[in-house]
Design a protein around this motif. Structure first.
Motif, PDB file in Angstrom:
ATOM      1  N   GLU A 198       0.751  -0.738   0.443  1.00 12.13           N
ATOM      2  CA  GLU A 198       0.271   0.100  -0.112  1.00 12.13           C
ATOM      3  C   GLU A 198       0.843   0.770  -0.060  1.00 12.13           C
ATOM      4  O   GLU A 198       0.423   2.060  -0.226  1.00 12.13           O
ATOM      5  N   VAL A 199       2.115   1.193   0.352  1.00  8.21           N
ATOM      6  CA  VAL A 199       3.751   2.406   0.199  1.00  8.21           C
ATOM      7  C   VAL A 199       2.914   2.873   0.993  1.00  8.21           C
ATOM      8  O   VAL A 199       2.625   4.641   0.867  1.00  8.21           O
ATOM      9  N   LEU A 200       2.234   2.926   2.327  1.00  8.12           N
ATOM     10  CA  LEU A 200       2.535   3.480   3.658  1.00  8.12           C
ATOM     11  C   LEU A 200       3.587   4.127   4.113  1.00  8.12           C
ATOM     12  O   LEU A 200       4.290   3.099   3.822  1.00  8.12           O
ATOM     13  N   PRO A 201       3.695   5.792   4.605  1.00 10.59           N
ATOM     14  CA  PRO A 201       4.430   6.026   4.965  1.00 10.59           C
ATOM     15  C   PRO A 201       5.505   5.770   5.917  1.00 10.59           C
ATOM     16  O   PRO A 201       5.223   5.896   7.052  1.00 10.59           O
ATOM     17  N   VAL A 202       5.595   4.470   6.622  1.00 14.16           N
ATOM     18  CA  VAL A 202       5.833   3.850   7.654  1.00 14.16           C
ATOM     19  C   VAL A 202       7.354   3.292   7.351  1.00 14.16           C
ATOM     20  O   VAL A 202       7.690   1.846   6.267  1.00 14.16           O
TER      21      VAL A 202
END
Length: 406
Positions: A198-202
């Motif tokens: 999901e290319v989450l910023p984590v």
């Protein structure tokens, strides 16, 4: 020389006065931050190595770099033996959100993330007894299903969205990861797999003993696609020399070439040992340059200090049966040895000796990168064992009071 100006810092996890030889790891991490900050896929980073090579120092350096670039960070959180991953993730997220709360006025995404975290903690223990002091109402229906795989992903996603409101993303820093169970390492891989899709910023930066990469890769074949693995080792001779001479030069102090070479040989380039040697020779030397006699005088002081602090603390966690196993390992010579050779040295079968071996593996005193070859997780530990607990019982130092004379 004046001990007040001594530049060396032999303290576990403390940044050395000259951080050398880790440029590749720092560059790789910085690129990952930049990519994910732009919404481009980036892999989290896993460091492995024996004790005293500076893994924790690097994690703290990652923390500093991320904060300088506007990221929200958890600070370094250490895994404890037996602690379960959901608790650790909750701790990481709570610290990251507190960091965000201190730096920015609470926005809608952050209030929601705190509420989701509160709901998440209700699932950790029966009755919700274990939870943080969070002054936000729990948000139902997110990260509270009781399924850790689903809940961790949802929680990290909410924290990432909260961080992206004010910065690039959130960095979670995890140390001593070898103490996580294989099931929890697999769960972490699953969660990061979903987050990366999901290319989450984590982003996660973790560290552990040499067996950690094998533990991650054994459970999930896609671990290599999720994480960038880096083995942190001792410094090369030129790098180790810089670690000693650069801080000294700043104080207008130099080393005689023979003294410098002697210290490099004795320390074997391990960063923690270099700091211990630097501190000792500085305090022994009367002036510059630090000479060979200063190094020879410092040798006994360094050995005593390492024995009492660096080695002894770990040795004391082992049972007497486990110490005999380590003594058998040490008596076989330097390097790694097979379980069968160690068992044969003790006159036992591999199966009989396996209880001792497994106990030492769990305590992080020995490791295996392959199924049968074992080595110590602490550099120069074999020499320490042979000094205080040789395999031949007749050669062991006496303990307790001497027998009464009659």
């Amino acid at each position: 020389m004046n001990p007040e100006t001594n530049p060396y810092i032999p303290a576990a996890g403390s940044r050395p006065p000259a951080l050398v030889g880790r440029e590749d790891e720092l560059d790789t991490f910085t690129v990952a931050l930049g990519r994910l900050g732009k919404g481009i896929h980036a892999r989290s980073m896993i460091l492995d190595g024996v004790r005293g090579v500076g893994k924790t120092v690097l994690l703290r350096e990652f923390n500093y770099i991320a904060r300088e670039q506007g990221w929200i960070t958890s600070g370094v959180v250490e895994c404890d033996a037996g602690e379960q991953l959901p608790r650790i993730v909750a701790k990481l997220c709570h610290r990251a959100l507190r960091d965000l709360d201190k730096r920015w006025k609470a926005g809608e995404a952050m209030r929601r993330a705190f509420g989701v975290l509160k709901a998440f903690t209700f699932t950790l223990d029966e009755g919700g007894k274990w939870r943080f002091n969070i002054d936000f109402d729990a948000i139902k229906g997110v990260a509270d299903s009781g399924d850790p795989e689903v809940d961790i992903v949802e929680l990290l996603g909410e924290v990432g969205k909260a961080a992206s409101e004010h910065g690039e993303g959130v960095l979670l820093l995890l140390d001593e990861m070898q103490f996580l169970s294989k099931a929890d390492l697999g769960l972490l891989s699953k969660a990061m797999h979903q987050i990366s899709q999901e290319v989450l910023p984590v982003l996660i930066a973790g560290a552990g003993l040499p067996q950690l990469p094998l533990m991650l890769k054994e459970d999930k074949l896609y671990a290599e696609r999720l994480f960038t693995f880096r083995t942190i080792d001792s410094l090369s001779s030129p790098q180790a020399a810089k670690a000693l001479t650069v801080p000294a030069t700043r104080e207008n102090v130099s080393y005689a070439p023979d003294a410098l070479q002697y210290i490099l040989e004795q320390s074997q380039g391990y960063p923690y040992f270099l700091q211990q040697w630097g501190e000792a020779v500085w305090n022994e030397a009367e002036g510059s340059p630090i000479g060979m006699q200063d190094a020879l005088t410092a040798h006994e002081l360094v050995t005593d200090e390492l024995d009492r602090r660096f080695f002894r603390d770990r040795y004391d966690t082992a049972t007497e049966a486990e110490r005999i196993y380590m003594a058998a390992m040490a008596s076989l010579g330097p390097g790694s040895h097979s379980s069968s050779d160690i068992a044969a040295r003790m006159g036992l079968t591999v199966k009989t000796a396996s209880v001792r071996r497994d106990g030492l593996l769990k305590k992080g005193l020995i490791y295996s990168r392959v199924d049968t070859e074992l080595d110590f997780t602490v550099p120069q530990f074999a020499a320490f064992i042979e000094r205080i607990h040789p395999f031949d019982a007749a050669q062991r130092p006496r303990r307790g009071r001497p027998p009464r004379k009659r």
